[in-house]
Design an enzyme around this catalytic site. Sequence first.
Site, PDB file in Angstrom:
ATOM      1  N   GLY A 195      70.286  44.023  45.164  1.00 15.53           N
ATOM      2  CA  GLY A 195      71.415  43.351  44.670  1.00 15.53           C
ATOM      3  C   GLY A 195      72.687  44.103  44.628  1.00 15.53           C
ATOM      4  O   GLY A 195      73.668  43.747  44.224  1.00 15.53           O
ATOM      5  N   MET A 255      68.462  40.233  48.110  1.00 11.92           N
ATOM      6  CA  MET A 255      67.489  41.344  48.290  1.00 11.92           C
ATOM      7  C   MET A 255      68.325  42.940  48.950  1.00 11.92           C
ATOM      8  O   MET A 255      67.642  43.703  48.826  1.00 11.92           O
ATOM      9  CB  MET A 255      66.365  41.266  49.169  1.00 11.92           C
ATOM     10  CG  MET A 255      66.977  40.787  50.558  1.00 11.92           C
ATOM     11  SD  MET A 255      65.427  40.851  51.849  1.00 11.92           S
ATOM     12  CE  MET A 255      64.929  42.698  52.063  1.00 11.92           C
ATOM     13  N   TYR A 256      69.318  42.792  49.262  1.00  8.87           N
ATOM     14  CA  TYR A 256      70.073  43.752  49.952  1.00  8.87           C
ATOM     15  C   TYR A 256      70.272  44.925  48.949  1.00  8.87           C
ATOM     16  O   TYR A 256      71.161  44.716  48.035  1.00  8.87           O
ATOM     17  CB  TYR A 256      71.336  43.391  50.618  1.00  8.87           C
ATOM     18  CG  TYR A 256      71.146  42.606  52.029  1.00  8.87           C
ATOM     19  CD1 TYR A 256      70.143  42.240  52.513  1.00  8.87           C
ATOM     20  CD2 TYR A 256      72.321  42.196  52.594  1.00  8.87           C
ATOM     21  CE1 TYR A 256      69.964  41.559  53.653  1.00  8.87           C
ATOM     22  CE2 TYR A 256      72.070  41.361  53.688  1.00  8.87           C
ATOM     23  CZ  TYR A 256      71.002  41.060  54.404  1.00  8.87           C
ATOM     24  OH  TYR A 256      70.835  40.352  55.391  1.00  8.87           O
ATOM     25  N   GLN A 257      69.600  46.198  49.165  1.00 11.47           N
ATOM     26  CA  GLN A 257      69.495  47.117  48.254  1.00 11.47           C
ATOM     27  C   GLN A 257      69.552  46.725  46.833  1.00 11.47           C
ATOM     28  O   GLN A 257      70.243  47.038  45.784  1.00 11.47           O
ATOM     29  CB  GLN A 257      70.917  47.964  48.363  1.00 11.47           C
ATOM     30  CG  GLN A 257      70.724  49.087  49.488  1.00 11.47           C
ATOM     31  CD  GLN A 257      70.449  48.266  51.045  1.00 11.47           C
ATOM     32  OE1 GLN A 257      69.352  48.450  51.476  1.00 11.47           O
ATOM     33  NE2 GLN A 257      71.509  47.448  51.505  1.00 11.47           N
ATOM     34  N   LYS A 308      71.375  34.798  50.472  1.00 17.05           N
ATOM     35  CA  LYS A 308      70.230  34.107  50.581  1.00 17.05           C
ATOM     36  C   LYS A 308      69.196  34.390  49.483  1.00 17.05           C
ATOM     37  O   LYS A 308      69.474  34.998  48.544  1.00 17.05           O
ATOM     38  CB  LYS A 308      69.651  35.098  51.936  1.00 17.05           C
ATOM     39  CG  LYS A 308      70.686  34.973  53.282  1.00 17.05           C
ATOM     40  CD  LYS A 308      70.040  35.924  54.265  1.00 17.05           C
ATOM     41  CE  LYS A 308      71.091  36.171  55.321  1.00 17.05           C
ATOM     42  NZ  LYS A 308      71.883  37.499  54.665  1.00 17.05           N
TER      43      LYS A 308
END
Length: 364
Positions: A70, A66-68, A94
């Site tokens: 992908g 989910m960070y940015q 994650k």
Amino acid sequence: MSAGKLTYNYLSKNCGLKVSSICLGTMTFGESKGGGRPGQCDEALAHQILDRYVAWGGNFIDTANMYQEGQSETMIGTWLKKREDRDKLIIATKVRVSMDSSDPNCEGLSRKHIIWSVEESLRRLQTDYIDLYQIHAWDEGTPIKETFSALNDLVKSGKIRYVGVSNVTGWQLQKILDLQDRMGWEACVTVQNQYNLLCRETELEVVEVCKNEGLGMLPWSPLKGGWLSGKFKRDTAASGDTRVGWVSEKESSRRAQSHPSFQQYQDNEKVWNLIDKVESIGKAHEKSVAQVSLKWLLQKPTVTSVIIGAKNLQQLDDNLGAGTDWKLTDSEMNKCNDLTEPGVQYPYIDVKNRNKSRRREDAN
């Protein structure tokens, strides 16, 4: 660059994998759709940070799909593609958060979503396997038997090597471990929860489960969104180029766990007294406030690696200095403990008092 190399610890008591004492968190890699968050890194800077981290002896990199949306995984993937030492690195990511709001099944911890997410993360990371695959939080919409059956199958397939959890309560963690033991499945080896001098509630149950079951604790937000970095002063509001200042300007009443505003603690004398004490301890060791805050965590039971983020090389170097071979004294640890002891209520205080003479680690 560095005064020494990072030290290494076993990831947990239950596995033979060794990781550097400081784990590089990569939530600062890439820009979110909304934009505006200070300290985000483009790909060139992200690669410089990764190179510097490895030069310090770091081998443990943490991200999330989910960070940015992908971008973080993608930037790590393009960096890995240029290197020839993938097998020397421990890559953790994650799963849980939706990556496609138009698809009702693109969220949570169902078998379908987990298997799809693994393939997508492997593609972005440009690797054949993930060393540590973690659920990003508990999912009330999916039976845990379905979730951890799927993760066990992925270990057997070789696509992931170890299983971990993040953002769980004590009862949830114990329930997961008991299920895995009963079914003979691959057991979780780590827990990634928020843990720092301003958030010690993790100790009440989650750390106790880690002690009893042999799991390694991987604290996130070890500097409480920058509050334990030493950059903020009682009489000066945080500037907008810091995460704390940015949140304060956007929404003064916000009480986010990862991005606490200046208003959240500005009138809390206990917090300022703590920062003063940590600063004085740092001067005795010629270390920064951030380094002392990180070292306090590294000397806590069950903590095997602390996850730090960095927006530039200078900040990275300072944080990594906490992971080299130096120690806080017992007296210094106790001073920090005393200043930040959480307000423990029943039943925790009663259980603690009744077991003062029964703790195995204190027995002769």
